[in-house]
Design a protein around this motif. Structure first.
Motif, PDB file in Angstrom:
ATOM      1  N   LEU A   1       0.826  -1.200   0.000  1.00 27.68           N
ATOM      2  CA  LEU A   1       0.000   0.000   0.000  1.00 27.68           C
ATOM      3  C   LEU A   1       0.865   1.256   0.000  1.00 27.68           C
ATOM      4  N   LEU A   2       2.001   1.192   0.684  1.00 30.19           N
ATOM      5  CA  LEU A   2       2.896   2.340   0.729  1.00 30.19           C
ATOM      6  C   LEU A   2       3.599   2.571  -0.607  1.00 30.19           C
ATOM      7  N   LYS A   3       3.846   1.492  -1.364  1.00 29.53           N
ATOM      8  CA  LYS A   3       4.584   1.631  -2.619  1.00 29.53           C
ATOM      9  C   LYS A   3       3.685   1.559  -3.845  1.00 29.53           C
ATOM     10  N   ARG A   4       2.773   0.582  -3.874  1.00 29.56           N
ATOM     11  CA  ARG A   4       1.940   0.367  -5.061  1.00 29.56           C
ATOM     12  C   ARG A   4       0.489   0.174  -4.638  1.00 29.56           C
ATOM     13  N   ARG A   5      -0.237   1.226  -4.584  1.00 32.67           N
ATOM     14  CA  ARG A   5      -1.620   1.190  -4.113  1.00 32.67           C
ATOM     15  C   ARG A   5      -2.519   0.303  -4.978  1.00 32.67           C
ATOM     16  N   PRO A   6      -2.526   0.380  -6.312  1.00 38.37           N
ATOM     17  CA  PRO A   6      -3.416  -0.492  -7.097  1.00 38.37           C
ATOM     18  C   PRO A   6      -3.121  -1.978  -6.890  1.00 38.37           C
ATOM     19  N   LEU A   7      -1.849  -2.328  -6.773  1.00 37.02           N
ATOM     20  CA  LEU A   7      -1.482  -3.718  -6.529  1.00 37.02           C
ATOM     21  C   LEU A   7      -1.980  -4.171  -5.157  1.00 37.02           C
ATOM     22  N   ALA A   8      -1.850  -3.332  -4.158  1.00 33.96           N
ATOM     23  CA  ALA A   8      -2.307  -3.669  -2.808  1.00 33.96           C
ATOM     24  C   ALA A   8      -3.818  -3.870  -2.780  1.00 33.96           C
ATOM     25  N   ILE A   9      -4.548  -3.034  -3.483  1.00 33.79           N
ATOM     26  CA  ILE A   9      -6.007  -3.174  -3.533  1.00 33.79           C
ATOM     27  C   ILE A   9      -6.380  -4.488  -4.227  1.00 33.79           C
ATOM     28  N   GLY A  10      -5.678  -4.839  -5.291  1.00 29.52           N
ATOM     29  CA  GLY A  10      -5.934  -6.099  -5.981  1.00 29.52           C
ATOM     30  C   GLY A  10      -5.643  -7.302  -5.103  1.00 29.52           C
ATOM     31  N   VAL A  11      -4.522  -7.281  -4.390  1.00 25.29           N
ATOM     32  CA  VAL A  11      -4.178  -8.376  -3.482  1.00 25.29           C
ATOM     33  C   VAL A  11      -5.220  -8.486  -2.373  1.00 25.29           C
ATOM     34  N   ALA A  12      -5.656  -7.372  -1.824  1.00 22.47           N
ATOM     35  CA  ALA A  12      -6.676  -7.388  -0.766  1.00 22.47           C
ATOM     36  C   ALA A  12      -7.988  -7.964  -1.292  1.00 22.47           C
ATOM     37  N   ALA A  13      -8.348  -7.630  -2.518  1.00 17.02           N
ATOM     38  CA  ALA A  13      -9.584  -8.165  -3.099  1.00 17.02           C
ATOM     39  C   ALA A  13      -9.496  -9.676  -3.289  1.00 17.02           C
ATOM     40  N   VAL A  14      -8.348 -10.163  -3.775  1.00 20.16           N
ATOM     41  CA  VAL A  14      -8.166 -11.604  -3.954  1.00 20.16           C
ATOM     42  C   VAL A  14      -8.236 -12.324  -2.609  1.00 20.16           C
ATOM     43  N   ILE A  15      -7.601 -11.772  -1.593  1.00 20.61           N
ATOM     44  CA  ILE A  15      -7.632 -12.372  -0.258  1.00 20.61           C
ATOM     45  C   ILE A  15      -9.058 -12.380   0.279  1.00 20.61           C
ATOM     46  N   ALA A  16      -9.810 -11.311   0.056  1.00 16.04           N
ATOM     47  CA  ALA A  16     -11.198 -11.249   0.529  1.00 16.04           C
ATOM     48  C   ALA A  16     -12.055 -12.308  -0.163  1.00 16.04           C
ATOM     49  N   VAL A  17     -11.861 -12.507  -1.454  1.00 13.02           N
ATOM     50  CA  VAL A  17     -12.629 -13.516  -2.187  1.00 13.02           C
ATOM     51  C   VAL A  17     -12.283 -14.915  -1.677  1.00 13.02           C
ATOM     52  N   ILE A  18     -11.006 -15.204  -1.497  1.00 13.21           N
ATOM     53  CA  ILE A  18     -10.592 -16.511  -0.979  1.00 13.21           C
ATOM     54  C   ILE A  18     -11.161 -16.721   0.421  1.00 13.21           C
ATOM     55  N   GLY A  19     -11.099 -15.710   1.270  1.00 11.32           N
ATOM     56  CA  GLY A  19     -11.655 -15.812   2.614  1.00 11.32           C
ATOM     57  C   GLY A  19     -13.148 -16.077   2.592  1.00 11.32           C
ATOM     58  N   ALA A  20     -13.876 -15.402   1.689  1.00 12.30           N
ATOM     59  CA  ALA A  20     -15.321 -15.610   1.593  1.00 12.30           C
ATOM     60  C   ALA A  20     -15.638 -17.036   1.135  1.00 12.30           C
ATOM     61  N   ILE A  21     -14.872 -17.568   0.193  1.00 17.04           N
ATOM     62  CA  ILE A  21     -15.094 -18.932  -0.287  1.00 17.04           C
ATOM     63  C   ILE A  21     -14.828 -19.934   0.833  1.00 17.04           C
ATOM     64  N   VAL A  22     -13.734 -19.775   1.562  1.00 15.87           N
ATOM     65  CA  VAL A  22     -13.419 -20.677   2.676  1.00 15.87           C
ATOM     66  C   VAL A  22     -14.511 -20.595   3.736  1.00 15.87           C
ATOM     67  N   TRP A  23     -14.959 -19.396   4.073  1.00 16.52           N
ATOM     68  CA  TRP A  23     -16.011 -19.228   5.075  1.00 16.52           C
ATOM     69  C   TRP A  23     -17.301 -19.906   4.613  1.00 16.52           C
ATOM     70  N   PHE A  24     -17.671 -19.728   3.347  1.00 20.97           N
ATOM     71  CA  PHE A  24     -18.908 -20.301   2.820  1.00 20.97           C
ATOM     72  C   PHE A  24     -18.912 -21.814   2.955  1.00 20.97           C
ATOM     73  N   PHE A  25     -17.824 -22.468   2.538  1.00 26.27           N
ATOM     74  CA  PHE A  25     -17.770 -23.925   2.594  1.00 26.27           C
ATOM     75  C   PHE A  25     -17.645 -24.444   4.021  1.00 26.27           C
ATOM     76  N   SER A  26     -16.887 -23.770   4.860  1.00 24.28           N
ATOM     77  CA  SER A  26     -16.757 -24.241   6.245  1.00 24.28           C
ATOM     78  C   SER A  26     -18.053 -24.027   7.017  1.00 24.28           C
ATOM     79  N   ASP A  27     -18.800 -22.964   6.718  1.00 23.10           N
ATOM     80  CA  ASP A  27     -20.088 -22.745   7.367  1.00 23.10           C
ATOM     81  C   ASP A  27     -21.085 -23.819   6.950  1.00 23.10           C
TER      82      ASP A  27
END
Length: 162
Positions: A17-43
């Motif tokens: 985020l300090l160096k490359r804001r668009p890349l950080a936002i993309g990585v955060a979005a990918v992590i959020a999607v993976i987290g949502a998928i894991v939560w959905f299946f574990s729930d």
């Protein structure tokens, strides 16, 4: 372990985020999607396990007529309301002195005998001496306790053939 991974991801995101804001936002979005998928299946898996656990019930009592053997004074009645065969189960057994709320006995018991769909069976169990709270009674009279139990694990499927 999960906290270490979350902290590592947070540090990486902060550095990006300090160096490359668009890349950080993309990585955060990918992590959020993976987290949502894991939560959905574990729930979904948790809901299925809870439904399986409620399909098998147990009630317990100290019953000298049903359980004539004094070494096995606890009668546990299992009811399988599911449409599957139960091939193993575990349950907690709790005993309180009559008229009191403190727990004098807490044991964990297992059973690997088959319970067919829709069946109700009664089995007799021994009390574990070390499951009694201190001071342990010298003479154990199961009728002097109020007993309760709840199923903690259920295994469904056909038993192994002998």
């Amino acid at each position: 372990m999960v906290w270490i991974a979350a902290a590592t991801i947070a540090v990486l995101l902060a550095a990006l985020l300090l160096k490359r804001r668009p890349l950080a936002i993309g990585v955060a979005a990918v992590i959020a999607v993976i987290g949502a998928i894991v939560w959905f299946f574990s729930d979904g898996q948790s809901r299925l396990q809870r439904a399986e656990m409620t399909a098998v019930t147990v009630s317990v009592a100290a019953n000298n007529k049903t359980c004539a053997n004094p070494d096995r004074p606890i009668a546990a009645t299992f009811t399988n309301t599911s449409d599957q065969t139960v091939n193993r189960l575990s349950f907690d057994l709790v005993g309180r002195p009559l008229g009191k709320t403190d727990i004098a006995y807490r044991g964990f018991l297992r059973d690997e005998q088959v319970i067919a769909p829709g069946d109700t069976v009664t089995r007799c169990y021994a009390l574990l001496f070390h499951a009694f709270a201190h001071p342990r009674p010298e003479i154990i009279d199961a009728t002097k306790y109020e007993w309760s139990a709840h199923v903690t694990l259920v295994g469904f499927g056909q038993p192994p053939s002998s």
